[in-house]
Design an enzyme around this catalytic site. Structure first.
Site, PDB file in Angstrom:
ATOM      1  N   TYR A 126      11.518   0.937   9.745  1.00  0.00           N
ATOM      2  CA  TYR A 126      10.440   1.886   9.473  1.00  0.00           C
ATOM      3  C   TYR A 126       9.311   1.671  10.465  1.00  0.00           C
ATOM      4  CZ  TYR A 126       6.610   4.350   7.237  1.00  0.00           C
ATOM      5  OH  TYR A 126       5.557   5.199   6.994  1.00  0.00           O
TER       6      TYR A 126
ATOM      7  N   ASP B 188      -6.272   4.023  10.685  1.00  0.00           N
ATOM      8  CA  ASP B 188      -5.218   4.971  10.316  1.00  0.00           C
ATOM      9  C   ASP B 188      -5.855   6.251   9.778  1.00  0.00           C
ATOM     10  OD1 ASP B 188      -2.759   6.092   9.696  1.00  0.00           O
ATOM     11  OD2 ASP B 188      -2.643   5.102   7.742  1.00  0.00           O
TER      12      ASP B 188
ATOM     13  N   ASP C 205       6.815   7.465  10.681  1.00  0.00           N
ATOM     14  CA  ASP C 205       5.685   8.093  10.010  1.00  0.00           C
ATOM     15  C   ASP C 205       5.167   9.233  10.883  1.00  0.00           C
ATOM     16  OD1 ASP C 205       3.298   8.739   8.784  1.00  0.00           O
ATOM     17  OD2 ASP C 205       2.519   6.691   8.732  1.00  0.00           O
TER      18      ASP C 205
ATOM     19  N   ASP D  25       2.750  11.314   9.879  1.00  0.00           N
ATOM     20  CA  ASP D  25       1.426  11.697   9.389  1.00  0.00           C
ATOM     21  C   ASP D  25       1.466  13.135   8.848  1.00  0.00           C
ATOM     22  OD1 ASP D  25       0.233   9.254   9.761  1.00  0.00           O
ATOM     23  OD2 ASP D  25      -0.642   9.741  11.697  1.00  0.00           O
TER      24      ASP D  25
ATOM     25  N   HIS E 261       8.848  11.277   8.093  1.00  0.00           N
ATOM     26  CA  HIS E 261       8.232  11.810   6.880  1.00  0.00           C
ATOM     27  C   HIS E 261       6.906  12.464   7.215  1.00  0.00           C
ATOM     28  CE1 HIS E 261       5.136   8.692   6.164  1.00  0.00           C
ATOM     29  NE2 HIS E 261       6.060   7.756   6.292  1.00  0.00           N
TER      30      HIS E 261
ATOM     31  N   GLU F 247       3.365  14.255   5.423  1.00  0.00           N
ATOM     32  CA  GLU F 247       2.557  14.131   4.217  1.00  0.00           C
ATOM     33  C   GLU F 247       1.671  15.352   4.018  1.00  0.00           C
ATOM     34  OE1 GLU F 247      -1.094  11.299   5.432  1.00  0.00           O
ATOM     35  OE2 GLU F 247       0.902  10.568   6.037  1.00  0.00           O
TER      36      GLU F 247
ATOM     37  N   CYS G 286      -4.904   6.282   4.539  1.00  0.00           N
ATOM     38  CA  CYS G 286      -3.828   5.514   3.931  1.00  0.00           C
ATOM     39  C   CYS G 286      -3.620   6.030   2.517  1.00  0.00           C
ATOM     40  CB  CYS G 286      -4.191   4.033   3.909  1.00  0.00           C
ATOM     41  SG  CYS G 286      -3.100   3.035   2.849  1.00  0.00           S
TER      42      CYS G 286
ATOM     43  N   ARG H 237       6.473  13.719   2.008  1.00  0.00           N
ATOM     44  CA  ARG H 237       5.622  12.800   1.241  1.00  0.00           C
ATOM     45  C   ARG H 237       4.543  13.597   0.517  1.00  0.00           C
ATOM     46  NH1 ARG H 237       1.671   8.141   3.905  1.00  0.00           N
ATOM     47  NH2 ARG H 237      -0.176   8.728   2.698  1.00  0.00           N
TER      48      ARG H 237
ATOM     49  N   GLU I 114       3.870   9.038  -2.927  1.00  0.00           N
ATOM     50  CA  GLU I 114       3.020   7.945  -2.460  1.00  0.00           C
ATOM     51  C   GLU I 114       2.026   7.499  -3.515  1.00  0.00           C
ATOM     52  OE1 GLU I 114       2.602   5.462  -0.996  1.00  0.00           O
ATOM     53  OE2 GLU I 114       1.477   5.570   0.869  1.00  0.00           O
TER      54      GLU I 114
ATOM     55  N   ASN J 104       7.363   3.052  -1.485  1.00  0.00           N
ATOM     56  CA  ASN J 104       6.548   2.324  -0.512  1.00  0.00           C
ATOM     57  C   ASN J 104       6.035   1.044  -1.160  1.00  0.00           C
ATOM     58  OD1 ASN J 104       4.763   1.433   1.423  1.00  0.00           O
ATOM     59  ND2 ASN J 104       3.280   3.074   1.133  1.00  0.00           N
TER      60      ASN J 104
END
Length: 307
Positions: free
Chosen positions: A51, A65, A92, A94, A119, A121, A129, A162, A192, A215
């Protein structure tokens, strides 16, 4: 021998290999590994997929982040990891770096770089985060459009949607969004920042037959659960996204403190990988041997001045 010079390069694309791992009954365990050497070390321990966390990549660049990292910067990390270990890797993505067309560009770039899965989101920029407060969610229909765009652009890339909705819209909102994203073309769902074992169990119960990602990040809202516990709750994948970075950053901090206080590294040797261990990890002698078979020294003869 490192993947990059091995004779058994896989014929199947990374996305196909990622999907095949999920076709097995056991949960797929993916530790965070956003650097080539981390990928090699994880592979050495028997992990079959990796990952790549946006938070880890951003922190490595000295950035928070907040969605500041770019597609091309992430692609460079992807190439590094996939070339080193050759394992199918979940990346990721985002919020997709923009709207539908940006998502399509991201998918193509990530796939070309060697990613096996991504993924997306449903947050708005500046994203946070998933375990922090006051996250702002995108309209569910806008997120569904991004998922549909990703599905249209991909060749083999496995697409995971996500949702961060549980914190603000409750379980009903998170489930409704997840179902919408699946209808739009997602292959799996990543709920998440669920905060209890019971929430993980309920989400899985309300999404029968769906591949789910858990996660297991430290210092967040999720209680510590093992891979087996997540599997028993109905999850197909689990990630430990930033664990490797946390350990490495703490070790570097300790090292710098020691150099400052002790005037050198003499008291830190037992914390270090030796030169021999490093060379074994990166396959130094394999490269050296390969080089000697490809490029041999040829001593010139019959120089013109000798005639």
């Amino acid at each position: 021998m490192p993947y990059v010079i091995a004779d058994d390069l896989p014929d199947a694309p990374a996305g196909v290999r990622f999907r095949a791992l999920l076709d097995r009954p056991q949960i797929l365990q993916m530790p965070g590994a956003h650097l080539g050497i981390a990928a090699l070390l994880a592979k050495k321990q028997g992990f079959e997929a990796l990952y790549m966390s946006g938070a880890a990549m951003s922190a490595t660049m000295g950035l928070p982040d907040l969605g500041m990292i770019t597609v091309d910067e992430v692609a460079a990390y992807i190439r590094q990891v996939t070339r080193a270990a050759g394992l199918p890797t979940l990346v990721d993505g985002d919020t997709g770096y923009g709207e539908a067309l940006n998502v399509m560009h991201m998918v193509r770039v990530f796939e070309e770089a060697g990613a096996g899965a991504v993924h997306l989101e449903d947050q708005l920029l500046p994203k946070k985060c998933g375990h922090l407060n006051d996250k702002k969610l995108a309209d569910a229909r806008d997120m569904a459009a991004k998922v549909a765009a990703a599905r249209k652009a991909r060749r083999h890339l496995y697409i995971i949607a996500r949702t961060d909705a549980a914190a603000s819209e409750g379980m009903d909102g998170a489930v409704a969004r997840a179902k919408l994203y699946l209808e739009a073309g997602a292959d799996a769902v990543f709920p998440e920042a669920l905060t209890t074992r019971e929430m993980f169990a309920e989400f899985a119960k309300r999404m029968p037959g769906v591949k789910l990602l858990a996660n297991m990040t430290e210092f967040g809202r999720t209680p510590f659960l093992t891979a087996k516990e997540f599997e028993d709750l109905g999850y197909s994948m689990v990630i430990w996204p930033v664990s490797h970075l946390r350990v490495a950053a703490r070790a570097m901090e300790t090292l710098y403190q020691a150099i400052r206080s002790d005037g050198g590294t003499q008291n830190q040797l037992d914390r270090m990988q030796t030169r021999a261990q490093l060379y074994e990890t990166i396959g130094y002698h394999d490269y050296e041997a390969l080089d000697s078979t490809l490029v041999k020294t040829v001593i010139p003869t019959g120089m013109p001045q000798d005639k």
